[in-house]
Design a protein around this motif. Structure first.
Motif, PDB file in Angstrom:
ATOM      1  N   ALA A  52      52.492 -92.021 -33.063  1.00  0.00           N
ATOM      2  CA  ALA A  52      52.434 -91.069 -33.828  1.00  0.00           C
ATOM      3  C   ALA A  52      52.724 -91.336 -35.434  1.00  0.00           C
ATOM      4  O   ALA A  52      52.100 -90.000 -36.264  1.00  0.00           O
ATOM      5  N   VAL A  53      53.851 -91.957 -35.497  1.00  0.00           N
ATOM      6  CA  VAL A  53      54.386 -91.931 -37.079  1.00  0.00           C
ATOM      7  C   VAL A  53      53.157 -92.725 -37.909  1.00  0.00           C
ATOM      8  O   VAL A  53      52.708 -92.377 -38.675  1.00  0.00           O
ATOM      9  N   PHE A  54      52.877 -93.438 -37.323  1.00  0.00           N
ATOM     10  CA  PHE A  54      52.076 -94.956 -37.808  1.00  0.00           C
ATOM     11  C   PHE A  54      50.746 -94.302 -37.904  1.00  0.00           C
ATOM     12  O   PHE A  54      49.102 -94.933 -38.569  1.00  0.00           O
ATOM     13  N   GLU A  55      50.156 -93.728 -36.946  1.00  0.00           N
ATOM     14  CA  GLU A  55      49.273 -92.985 -36.752  1.00  0.00           C
ATOM     15  C   GLU A  55      49.323 -91.936 -38.170  1.00  0.00           C
ATOM     16  O   GLU A  55      47.740 -91.905 -38.603  1.00  0.00           O
ATOM     17  N   MET A  86      40.847-102.892 -33.357  1.00  0.00           N
ATOM     18  CA  MET A  86      42.373-102.884 -32.790  1.00  0.00           C
ATOM     19  C   MET A  86      43.649-102.999 -34.033  1.00  0.00           C
ATOM     20  O   MET A  86      42.832-104.062 -34.311  1.00  0.00           O
ATOM     21  N   VAL A  87      44.045-101.466 -35.040  1.00  0.00           N
ATOM     22  CA  VAL A  87      44.846-101.910 -35.242  1.00  0.00           C
ATOM     23  C   VAL A  87      46.416-102.772 -34.688  1.00  0.00           C
ATOM     24  O   VAL A  87      46.622-102.513 -34.111  1.00  0.00           O
ATOM     25  N   PRO A  88      46.791-103.504 -35.431  1.00  0.00           N
ATOM     26  CA  PRO A  88      47.744-104.559 -34.809  1.00  0.00           C
ATOM     27  C   PRO A  88      48.934-103.846 -34.931  1.00  0.00           C
ATOM     28  O   PRO A  88      49.475-103.500 -35.788  1.00  0.00           O
ATOM     29  N   LEU A  89      49.723-103.914 -33.744  1.00  0.00           N
ATOM     30  CA  LEU A  89      51.467-103.483 -34.006  1.00  0.00           C
ATOM     31  C   LEU A  89      51.704-103.325 -35.532  1.00  0.00           C
ATOM     32  O   LEU A  89      52.353-104.954 -35.534  1.00  0.00           O
ATOM     33  N   SER A  90      52.668-102.757 -35.751  1.00  0.00           N
ATOM     34  CA  SER A  90      53.269-102.872 -36.770  1.00  0.00           C
ATOM     35  C   SER A  90      55.061-103.428 -36.344  1.00  0.00           C
ATOM     36  O   SER A  90      55.355-103.188 -34.866  1.00  0.00           O
ATOM     37  N   THR A  91      55.471-104.431 -36.803  1.00  0.00           N
ATOM     38  CA  THR A  91      57.043-104.911 -36.835  1.00  0.00           C
ATOM     39  C   THR A  91      58.163-104.318 -36.630  1.00  0.00           C
ATOM     40  O   THR A  91      59.025-104.067 -35.621  1.00  0.00           O
ATOM     41  N   SER A  92      57.662-102.736 -37.023  1.00  0.00           N
ATOM     42  CA  SER A  92      58.034-102.136 -37.292  1.00  0.00           C
ATOM     43  C   SER A  92      58.441-101.124 -35.892  1.00  0.00           C
ATOM     44  O   SER A  92      58.963 -99.862 -35.849  1.00  0.00           O
ATOM     45  N   ASP A  93      57.246-100.639 -35.376  1.00  0.00           N
ATOM     46  CA  ASP A  93      56.395-100.035 -34.515  1.00  0.00           C
ATOM     47  C   ASP A  93      57.469-100.144 -33.308  1.00  0.00           C
ATOM     48  O   ASP A  93      57.804-101.351 -32.842  1.00  0.00           O
ATOM     49  N   LEU A  94      57.957 -98.936 -32.489  1.00  0.00           N
ATOM     50  CA  LEU A  94      59.112 -99.219 -31.528  1.00  0.00           C
ATOM     51  C   LEU A  94      58.237 -99.736 -29.743  1.00  0.00           C
ATOM     52  O   LEU A  94      58.955-100.247 -29.469  1.00  0.00           O
ATOM     53  N   ASN A  95      56.666 -99.664 -29.993  1.00  0.00           N
ATOM     54  CA  ASN A  95      56.165-100.023 -29.316  1.00  0.00           C
ATOM     55  C   ASN A  95      55.876-101.673 -28.848  1.00  0.00           C
ATOM     56  O   ASN A  95      55.977-102.291 -28.504  1.00  0.00           O
ATOM     57  N   ASN A  96      56.149-102.480 -29.887  1.00  0.00           N
ATOM     58  CA  ASN A  96      56.610-103.377 -30.659  1.00  0.00           C
ATOM     59  C   ASN A  96      57.229-104.581 -29.933  1.00  0.00           C
ATOM     60  O   ASN A  96      57.838-104.285 -29.615  1.00  0.00           O
ATOM     61  N   PRO A  97      56.722-105.903 -28.342  1.00  0.00           N
ATOM     62  CA  PRO A  97      57.522-106.291 -27.983  1.00  0.00           C
ATOM     63  C   PRO A  97      57.931-107.246 -28.328  1.00  0.00           C
ATOM     64  O   PRO A  97      58.945-107.591 -27.945  1.00  0.00           O
ATOM     65  N   ASN A  98      58.053-107.700 -29.665  1.00  0.00           N
ATOM     66  CA  ASN A  98      59.616-108.504 -30.588  1.00  0.00           C
ATOM     67  C   ASN A  98      60.388-108.017 -30.529  1.00  0.00           C
ATOM     68  O   ASN A  98      61.237-108.879 -30.821  1.00  0.00           O
ATOM     69  N   THR A  99      59.704-107.500 -31.436  1.00  0.00           N
ATOM     70  CA  THR A  99      61.109-106.555 -32.538  1.00  0.00           C
ATOM     71  C   THR A  99      62.064-105.621 -31.425  1.00  0.00           C
ATOM     72  O   THR A  99      63.032-105.703 -31.317  1.00  0.00           O
TER      73      THR A  99
END
Length: 216
Positions: free
Chosen positions: A132-135, A1-14
Motif C-alpha cells: 500500500a505504501v508504494f501504491e 506490471m510495475v516491478p517490485l522495489s527492492t525496499s518493498d517487503l514483498n521483494n523476494p531478494n531483499t
C-alpha cells in the motif's frame, strides 16, 4: 506490471524466505566482497508460538508459510524479547543465516549482537501495508476527499497517507489512526537503501532492559 522495489517487503531478494537465506558457513569476507557494494537482506517471520526451556524458542512462519525454529543464544537467552514475541507478532532479523541444529531441523540461531526487532503486527499485515505504501506514493490522492493535485501533503507521522487540507486530515483520522502505527514501522524498511548502502543496516530501537526468562 510495475516491478517490485527492492525496499518493498514483498521483494523476494531483499526479504528472502528461510530457504533462500545464506548458510552460516557462507558468510565470510569473500561473500560480502563478491558484489559491490555490501549485500543487504532481512528475514521476516510471523510468530506462531513461543516456549522457554533453557532459552527462548520461537516457532515462526516465513513469507511462504514455511515453519522454522528461532532459538535465542543471546547473553540473556532471549529474556528481553520474550514479552514482545507473542503469537501474531513479526520478528525481523537483519543478515539472518540458516543454522543447522544438532537435534532439530535447520532454523535461525540468534547470537549476541544480532540485529533483531519484533513488531506488534502480523506478517501478512506488514506485507499488505508495504504494498500500500508504494501504491499510495504512485497515486498521491487525498485520503479524505479523493482529490489528486499538487497540494496534497503526507501525514507527518507515517509519511504515507495524503491529505489536501487540515479538515480532511482531521475527518480522516478516525479511519487512519489504526493503520498509522503499522505504516510508521514499515516506513523504516521502505526508506532504507538496500542496494548501494556501504554500511551495515541496524534497527534504531535499542533492546529492552535485561529481565529474567519466564517459564510457560
Amino acid at each position: 506490471m510495475v516491478p517490485l522495489s527492492t525496499s518493498d517487503l514483498n521483494n523476494p531478494n531483499t526479504y528472502p524466505t528461510f530457504l533462500n537465506l545464506p548458510a552460516e558457513y557462507e558468510l565470510n569476507d569473500a561473500y560480502f566482497s563478491s558484489t559491490k557494494p555490501r549485500k543487504h537482506w532481512c528475514f521476516l517471520g510471523g510468530v506462531v508460538s513461543s516456549n522457554v526451556l533453557v532459552r527462548l524458542m520461537l516457532q515462526v512462519e516465513d513469507k511462504k508459510g514455511h515453519g522454522i525454529l528461532v532459538a535465542f543464544h543471546t547473553d540473556d537467552r532471549g529474556a528481553s524479547f520474550q514479552a514482545q514475541c507473542t503469537p501474531g507478532s513479526t520478528i525481523a532479523v537483519l543478515y539472518a543465516t540458516q543454522h543447522t541444529f544438532a537435534f532439530s531441523p535447520p532454523g535461525l540461531r540468534l547470537e549476541e549482537g544480532a540485529h533483531i526487532k519484533v513488531f506488534p503486527h502480523t506478517l501478512e499485515a506488514m506485507l499488505r501495508t508495504s504494498k500500500a505504501v508504494f501504491e499510495r506514493d504512485r497515486t498521491a490522492k487525498c485520503e479524505g476527499c479523493g482529490r489528486a493535485d499538487a497540494n496534497v501533503k503526507k501525514c507527518a507521522r507515517c509519511k504515507t497517507a495524503w491529505y489536501c487540507s487540515k479538515t480532511c486530515q482531521m475527518n480522516g483520522w478516525v479511519a487512519h489512526k489504526d493503520e498509522c502505527a503499522i505504516f510508521r514501522d514499515v516506513q523504516w524498511f521502505v526508506t532504507r537503501n538496500w542496494e548501494t548502502a556501504i554500511n551495515t543496516h541496524t534497527f534504531p530501537v535499542e533492546r529492552p532492559p535485561w529481565r529474567a526468562l519466564v517459564q510457560h
